[in-house]
Design an enzyme around this catalytic site. Sequence first.
Site, PDB file in Angstrom:
ATOM      1  N   TYR A 175      91.614  40.715 104.048  1.00 54.39           N
ATOM      2  CA  TYR A 175      91.284  40.937 102.638  1.00 54.39           C
ATOM      3  C   TYR A 175      90.714  42.335 102.440  1.00 54.39           C
ATOM      4  O   TYR A 175      91.099  43.061 101.525  1.00 54.39           O
ATOM      5  CB  TYR A 175      90.277  39.887 102.162  1.00 54.39           C
ATOM      6  N   HIS A 176      89.797  42.711 103.306  1.00 51.29           N
ATOM      7  CA  HIS A 176      89.099  43.982 103.143  1.00 51.29           C
ATOM      8  C   HIS A 176      90.043  45.173 103.247  1.00 51.29           C
ATOM      9  O   HIS A 176      89.964  46.115 102.442  1.00 51.29           O
ATOM     10  CB  HIS A 176      87.999  44.111 104.196  1.00 51.29           C
ATOM     11  N   HIS A 177      90.954  45.152 104.210  1.00 53.34           N
ATOM     12  CA  HIS A 177      91.873  46.279 104.381  1.00 53.34           C
ATOM     13  C   HIS A 177      92.764  46.463 103.157  1.00 53.34           C
ATOM     14  O   HIS A 177      92.943  47.587 102.671  1.00 53.34           O
ATOM     15  CB  HIS A 177      92.740  46.053 105.621  1.00 53.34           C
TER      16      HIS A 177
END
Length: 352
Positions: A175-177
Amino acid sequence: MSPEEHPTIADFFKDMEVGLPTLERPFGIKLWPVFSKLYSGLFGYAPENFKFRQGETHMSTLQETLVALAAYYIIIFGGREIMRNRKPFVLNGPFIVHNFYLTVVSGALLALFIEQLLPTLVNHGVFYGVCNYQGGWTKPLVTLYYMNYLTKYLELIDTVFLVLKKKPLTFLHTYHHGATALLCYTQLIGHTAVSWVPITLNLCVHVVMYWYYFQAARGIRIWWKKYITIMQITQFIVDLGFVYFASYTYFTSTYFPWMPNAGRCAGEEFAAIAGVVILSSYLLLFISFYFATYKKETKSGRPRRNTGKDALIAMAREPLPRPRGLSSAGDEDSNGAVSTAREGSKTRSRKA
């Protein structure tokens, strides 16, 4: 650019401004001319001539960004299934190179940002720097914002290493990337002057973090990996302080002028909303990861009592679901993971 016009090593030292550190030259050497020569050699034109034009500049449209992110998720999850019956690759050499060049790139961009921002902040103040186009949205800064945005696609290679080495793909990491690349895109097209705050703090974290991964890949044990997560959480707290302030003063001065505010702040409304939502989600997920990893046991050594808030913690730290019948990946440390072992088990952090 003709062959005669390509810069040589001697060109980088010619007319170089070197001396005692000053406000405009905080590192004792003027970095922008060096960057300008390197940039001109790579792209055929000076960075001073760069203009971010939506629809013309590479990766400047929402369609391009979404296609790139969709390709990222298809590759990593499709690759995970392709690798399920294959042996993991040993990629220590490429892994070392990847983390080293990201350390260097992050450090170079950070130094260039500091050189551009320091005179503005000292001479005009922080509010001018975060809310005025002439403070946080100058031509050199826009060039650096764009260069930073492009590095977010280089960082997606982190996950490719996880897939090829058959490591778990956690929600926090994947999710973060993807969200970070989208966040950088929204701030570029939204002309957000406060952008330099989360970007420079993120670059600070990345210099430390990628250096840690680089050293770990070389077999060097480092005791301070826990503090990388603390740095990440601190980064998001400071980010949100600035972003909440900039968004608040923009919306109140625009729609509720009777409320206390500091005046208009440069940027588009959709970019402010995107920044608040995405950065807030990062803070929640990384705090949850920290408590799941480093505060897992009570002082008595017994496991913590299960509560309703464990759902968010589990979402951040657990591997994403695999199709039925597939075995879990190995439990070795991997890029993007700061792990800590307790009684034979490991939990993983995915990076900022």
